[in-house]
Design a protein around this motif. Structure first.
Motif, short mmCIF file in Angstrom:
data_model
loop_
_atom_site.label_atom_id
_atom_site.label_comp_id
_atom_site.label_asym_id
_atom_site.label_seq_id
_atom_site.Cartn_x
_atom_site.Cartn_y
_atom_site.Cartn_z
N GLY A 4 91.79 151.56 41.29
CA GLY A 4 91.38 152.80 40.66
C GLY A 4 89.87 152.99 40.68
O GLY A 4 89.37 154.08 40.92
N ALA A 5 89.17 151.90 40.44
CA ALA A 5 87.70 151.96 40.45
C ALA A 5 87.21 152.30 41.86
O ALA A 5 86.26 153.07 42.04
CB ALA A 5 87.11 150.62 39.99
N GLY A 6 87.87 151.68 42.88
CA GLY A 6 87.46 151.95 44.27
C GLY A 6 87.69 153.41 44.64
O GLY A 6 86.86 154.04 45.31
N PHE A 9 85.39 158.85 45.66
CA PHE A 9 85.27 160.27 45.33
C PHE A 9 83.82 160.64 45.01
O PHE A 9 83.32 161.70 45.42
CB PHE A 9 86.18 160.59 44.13
CG PHE A 9 86.03 162.01 43.64
CD1 PHE A 9 86.67 163.07 44.29
CD2 PHE A 9 85.25 162.29 42.53
CE1 PHE A 9 86.51 164.36 43.85
CE2 PHE A 9 85.09 163.60 42.09
CZ PHE A 9 85.73 164.64 42.75
N CYS A 10 83.16 159.76 44.27
CA CYS A 10 81.77 160.04 43.91
C CYS A 10 80.86 160.12 45.14
O CYS A 10 79.86 160.83 45.13
CB CYS A 10 81.25 158.96 42.95
SG CYS A 10 82.01 158.99 41.32
N VAL A 11 81.21 159.38 46.19
CA VAL A 11 80.41 159.42 47.42
C VAL A 11 80.75 160.65 48.24
O VAL A 11 79.88 161.34 48.78
CB VAL A 11 80.65 158.13 48.24
CG1 VAL A 11 79.98 158.24 49.62
CG2 VAL A 11 80.12 156.92 47.50
N ILE A 12 82.04 160.97 48.35
CA ILE A 12 82.49 162.06 49.21
C ILE A 12 82.06 163.42 48.66
O ILE A 12 81.70 164.33 49.41
CB ILE A 12 84.02 162.00 49.39
CG1 ILE A 12 84.39 160.77 50.22
CG2 ILE A 12 84.54 163.28 50.04
CD1 ILE A 12 85.88 160.56 50.36
N ALA A 13 82.09 163.60 47.35
CA ALA A 13 81.81 164.90 46.75
C ALA A 13 80.41 165.41 47.13
O ALA A 13 80.26 166.55 47.59
CB ALA A 13 81.98 164.83 45.24
#
Length: 270
Positions: free
Chosen positions: A1-3, A8-12
């Motif tokens: 889940g953390a991964g 998501f935080c990188v892709i956004a």
């Protein structure tokens, strides 16, 4: 889940930046420019002191970087006004006498080759603007021997309105690879084989300088001074062609050795 959360935080942010990419590409296209050779208006005069036509194809690879190439080689027959098939040769200068044109010459004397450099400069200046060779666009002449490897794009920041002359370092005079550029009034200050009593290269140079001094022109000449230097490569801009031609004919009249004549000519013009 953390991964997954980290991904998501990188892709956004990347996706948000990507939405602006077309605007960035458009700006990049507007600021792009074509890369030009600094020698695009320079004639390269390439010299052989003996007959080696088999080496011409290799040197022709310089062609994209220069306005035109001129090959100087003893015993080499340059193209005439019409080739073997009767097709008109665009490089032929009307009224010229072979063996020389804007592309070739057959000058035999290596020690006086600066006279052929002057002849080539004269051809450039006298070629009509309407001539297919576009010689009127030539704004300089780079003379070099076939074994001097040139990196044309390394000169991109060079001042094409100045003369360039090598200042080699002779680590083991007089046999260390060519004389360093130096002007003098006493040959004892520099150990060079050309200052042998029997050769008297400096005597011919001083005689030529005296003649130039007697013309009372704008040249600043010391009749007791001469220069010596390695002459396998140098550059003369078009604005000095007439000066070079005039001085070369005088030094050539005294059969001054090229490694004395050319540096002294350059020094007088400078």
């Amino acid at each position: 889940g953390a991964g997954t959360f980290f991904t998501f935080c990188v892709i956004a942010p990347l996706a948000k930046a990507d939405s602006k990419l077309p605007e960035f590409e458009s700006h990049s296209e507007k600021s792009s420019s074509t890369l030009h050779s600094p020698f695009e208006n320079t004639l390269a005069m390439i010299r052989w002191n003996s007959y080696h036509p088999d080496r011409i194809p290799l040197l022709e690879k310089y062609s994209p970087f220069f306005h035109s190439l001129h090959f100087s080689m003893p015993d080499h027959t340059p193209p005439s006004e019409f080739d073997a098939d009767g097709v008109h040769n665009k490089d032929h200068v009307p009224g010229e006498v072979v063996p020389q044109n804007l592309t070739y010459d057959t000058w035999p004397a290596a020690e006086l080759v600066y006279l052929q450099v002057a002849k080539t400069m004269r051809l450039i200046l006298e070629t009509p603007d309407s001539h297919p060779s576009d010689a009127s666009e030539i704004d300089g002449l780079l003379y070099f021997h076939f074994d001097a490897w040139i990196d044309p794009m390394a000169y991109v920041d060079a001042n094409m309105e100045n003369m360039w002359f090598p200042d080699t370092v002779d680590k083991n005079p007089p046999r260390g690879g060519g004389p360093q550029y130096e002007c003098m009034t006493d040959r004892s200050v520099y150990d060079w084989w050309g200052f042998d009593e029997e050769m008297d290269f400096q005597g011919a140079a001083m005689a030529a300088a005296s003649v130039i001094d007697n013309f009372q022109m704008d040249f600043v000449v010391n009749p007791s001074e001469w220069c010596v230097g390695w002459t396998d490569i140098y550059y003369i801009p078009r604005r000095f062609f007439k000066d070079y031609i005039f001085l070369a004919e005088i030094f050539g009249g005294f059969e001054t050795f090229h490694e004395v004549a050319v540096p002294t000519i350059v020094h007088i013009i400078d």
